[in-house]
Design an enzyme around this catalytic site. Structure first.
Site, short mmCIF file in Angstrom:
data_model
loop_
_atom_site.label_atom_id
_atom_site.label_comp_id
_atom_site.label_asym_id
_atom_site.label_seq_id
_atom_site.Cartn_x
_atom_site.Cartn_y
_atom_site.Cartn_z
N ASP A 197 0.83 -1.20 0.00
CA ASP A 197 0.00 0.00 0.00
C ASP A 197 0.87 1.26 0.00
O ASP A 197 0.81 2.09 0.90
CB ASP A 197 -0.93 -0.02 1.22
CG ASP A 197 -1.93 1.12 1.17
OD1 ASP A 197 -2.32 1.53 0.07
OD2 ASP A 197 -2.31 1.62 2.26
N GLU A 211 4.44 -8.07 6.85
CA GLU A 211 3.12 -8.65 6.58
C GLU A 211 3.13 -9.68 5.45
O GLU A 211 2.31 -9.62 4.52
CB GLU A 211 2.09 -7.55 6.29
CG GLU A 211 1.82 -6.66 7.49
CD GLU A 211 0.70 -5.65 7.23
OE1 GLU A 211 0.20 -5.59 6.08
OE2 GLU A 211 0.32 -4.93 8.17
N TYR A 268 -5.10 -3.27 13.33
CA TYR A 268 -5.89 -2.06 13.10
C TYR A 268 -7.31 -2.26 13.60
O TYR A 268 -8.27 -2.15 12.84
CB TYR A 268 -5.87 -1.70 11.61
CG TYR A 268 -4.52 -1.21 11.14
CD1 TYR A 268 -4.20 0.14 11.19
CD2 TYR A 268 -3.56 -2.10 10.66
CE1 TYR A 268 -2.96 0.61 10.77
CE2 TYR A 268 -2.32 -1.64 10.23
CZ TYR A 268 -2.03 -0.28 10.29
OH TYR A 268 -0.80 0.16 9.88
N GLU A 293 2.68 -1.62 14.08
CA GLU A 293 1.79 -0.71 13.36
C GLU A 293 0.45 -0.64 14.07
O GLU A 293 -0.06 -1.66 14.55
CB GLU A 293 1.54 -1.16 11.91
CG GLU A 293 2.69 -1.00 10.95
CD GLU A 293 2.31 -1.40 9.52
OE1 GLU A 293 1.11 -1.29 9.16
OE2 GLU A 293 3.21 -1.81 8.76
#
Length: 651
Positions: free
Chosen positions: A211, A455, A508, A544
């Site tokens: 991303d 990831e 997240y 993160e």
């Protein structure tokens, strides 16, 4: 998520011309940063280069017509292109913004006469800080080097080409290809759209699984530098210390002769010699050493000595001398089941994830931007960052060493999502990349841990052997540092986690999971930490977490994408961090330091907006929340008198 990083027409497999020529191993030798010394000179080649993108159907006209054999301007239309910079955002041409394939750069330069005397005593080297991603370099029409992968330096000895021809411009030609395949780092794939009712003939897109925008170009400085023909090729330093004595172990390699002598002097910041040695390997004893400490952990962070290495050798009847000075920080790193220790003291990572990303220049090195970022980091009270998701410029790493900013040094292993990208071809390239990264950054005191991926699909069966191999290789290259990778996999399914020293986990909650529901964070985050620690008994970094916020967008009660929602999410995470850092959580790194560009998509409005600063480096409300927190943590953990936020450490 997959995206479109390019579009256009191409002639089938010819687009991937030469991308299969990857090297089986990193080239031997060192990769010392080119510094000027009494025996070495350097010439910067930044500025405007001639540039041409190959828009031919097969993207191969440059090779078919041998553009490297003549000045690029004679092959067709060229434009000026700044170096260092990405090429994507420089023009108004949308076809260049999203271009995939081969582009060509060229620079003509006159070299000093003293470099060109054909007496075999001077060596001239051409060095690139990084080129994205596959590059071939010619000098005066002669190929001198090929390199696979971005983000890392490579060089070529061009002495035999340029010497003996004084007064003739040196023409440097670079062809680079930004195509990503399942076996590059990062991986990607080319997808041809064959529905002729919807797409032009040979229409293709570059699919990626990361991303951020796939910027390309010559991103870091290009320099010419000289050494004697017998020269210091590499230096490796490791350090150990107690309260009153430090030992600096060194290894020096010399190329060009076996008949040489070496002398070493270690100087403190006042120029005083504190230890001396000789020979290619040995140990320097430093009494009452000044240790390298992280920012906000000591009143004098980032202390570095200077190791001056002098070599003398006989060659062709002449006495040659080479001098190289390496900054050295004395510090130790140790990991327990619950702590990360620097110089024997517990260290808590309170920092950020970053990107090399800014308006216009893309990923190109920009000193004004670098200085601004480091001022913001120190204003924030950040003591660390991860080089998400690739190695950063050496110039940035130098400032981390100097300022005491702790670094988790990550390779470009992002987007490894398919079984094909876990195969032997990918693995071989991954091992080479780790060799190149460690060769470049092994002597940096700021680098306290290597990260081999971000990831990946580490729940897939081949991930076990893959990460076992990459991590073992990394530790064999550098036994002095812990190794990790950053995971977002389920703790019970992650096949790579058994091999890391520190668990780095991304999550997240209330954003990608249960969006809008801040109330679920405490339970879900607490469960996450407890599951990981119960399974592996290793310290954990929240590598993160975050939320998008559009600067100036407000909502109370907090709604997603507002500045208030970003602040509220941070506070929910922080309440859990404060409980778990008393146990085994050793760090928190916000995603992200600043907004950054991504591929276009329905969830991205001019890029990713999870920055606590805008892309132009202006603070959002969350920046002040994080600043208050980080300075509070620093005051709690520091053995110094209370540190104030108006501290005079800022430039």
């Amino acid at each position: 998520s997959a995206g479109v990083a390019g579009r256009g027409v191409a002639g089938g497999c010819r687009l991937l011309l030469l991308l299969a020529l990857g090297r089986a191993a990193a080239p031997p030798g060192g990769m010392l940063y080119p510094r000027e010394t009494p025996s070495r000179e350097r010439k910067e080649l930044g500025g405007l280069w001639s540039f041409r993108a190959d828009f031919s159907p097969g993207r191969d006209a440059g090779f078919v017509q041998r553009w490297y054999r003549q000045p690029l301007r004679q092959t067709g239309p060229v434009i000026d292109m700044p170096v260092p910079a990405s090429f994507n955002d420089i023009t108004q041409d949308p076809n260049l913004e999203n271009y995939i394939g081969w582009v060509w750069y060229e620079k003509e330069v006159l070299l000093p006469l003293r470099w060109l005397q054909d007496d075999l005593s001077t060596r001239v080297v051409l060095r690139f800080g990084s080129v994205h991603y596959y590059s071939i370099v010619w000098v005066n029409g002669v190929q001198v080097v090929e390199h696979e992968g971005g983000h890392l330096p490579f060089e070529a000895d061009i002495s035999s080409i340029v010497q003996g021809s004084p007064g003739i411009p040196c023409r440097i030609t670079v062809a680079l290809n930004n195509t990503l395949t399942p076996h590059t780092l990062p991986p990607g794939s080319i997808q041809y759209m064959n529905d002729k009712t919807r797409y032009p003939k040979n229409y293709f897109v570059q699919n990626i699984r990361f991303d951020f925008f796939n910027y390309a170009g010559i991103h870091r400085p290009v320099v010419l530098y000289t050494t004697p023909s017998v020269y210091i090729d590499d230096i490796t330093v490791t350090t150990t210390s107690s309260e009153s004595i430090a030992m600096v172990q060194y290894q020096v390699s010399v190329v060009g002769s076996t008949l040489y002598s070496l002398s070493l002097s270690l100087r403190d910041q006042e120029g005083k010699v504190v230890a001396t040695g000789d020979g290619p390997a040995g140990e320097l004893k430093v009494l009452n050493p000044n240790l390298w400490w992280p920012y906000l952990m000591h009143e004098n962070p980032g202390y570095r000595y200077s190791l001056e290495v002098k070599m003398q050798a006989q060659a062709n009847g002449a006495l040659l001398e080479d001098v190289y000075t390496l900054p050295v920080g004395i510090r130790t790193v140790h990991v327990t089941s619950t702590q990360f220790l620097i110089n024997g003291k517990p260290f808590y990572f309170h920092g950020v994830n970053k990107h090399e990303d800014a308006d216009i220049r893309g990923k190109g090195l920009d000193w004004a931007l670098v200085a601004k970022d480091f001022n913001l980091l120190r204003w924030l009270g950040a003591n660390s960052f991860r080089t998400s998701h690739y190695p950063y410029a050496e110039e940035i790493m130098d400032l981390c060493d100097a300022y005491g900013i702790v670094v988790i040094d990550e390779c470009p292993g992002v987007g490894i999502k398919t079984s094909e990208s876990f195969g032997n071809k990918s693995l071989q390239h991954h091992l080479v990349v780790m060799e190149e990264l460690i060769r470049r950054d092994k002597n940096r005191p700021s680098v306290v841990m290597w990260s081999v991926a971000n990831e990946p699909a580490s729940e897939l069966p081949p991930a076990s052997y893959y990460f076992k191999t990459v991590i073992a290789h990394t530790k064999a290259l550098d036994p002095s540092r812990p190794v990790t990778f950053v995971t977002d996999a389920n703790y019970a399914l992650d096949r790579g986690a058994p091999y890391v020293d520190v668990i780095c986990v991304n999550s997240y909650f209330s954003w990608y999971h249960d969006p809008g529901h801040l109330e679920v964070i405490p339970l879900q985050l607490t469960t996450q930490f407890e599951n990981w620690y119960k399974t592996y008994q290793k310290p954990i970094i929240q590598s993160e977490y975050g939320a998008d916020s559009v600067s100036g967008l407000h909502s109370d009660p907090p709604l997603m994408f507002s500045e208030e929602y970003q602040k509220a999410m941070l506070r929910e995470y922080h309440s859990v961090f404060d409980k778990k850092r008393k146990e085994y959580v050793i760090g928190e790194l916000i995603w992200n330091f600043a907004d950054f560009m991504t591929n276009q998509g329905t969830t991205r409005v001019l890029g990713n907006k999870k920055g606590i600063f805008t892309r132009q480096r202006q603070p959002k409300s969350a920046a002040f929340v994080l600043r208050e927190r980080y300075w509070k943590i620093a005051n709690e953990s520091s053995c110094l008198p209370p540190i104030t936020k108006s501290h005079s450490l800022f430039l």
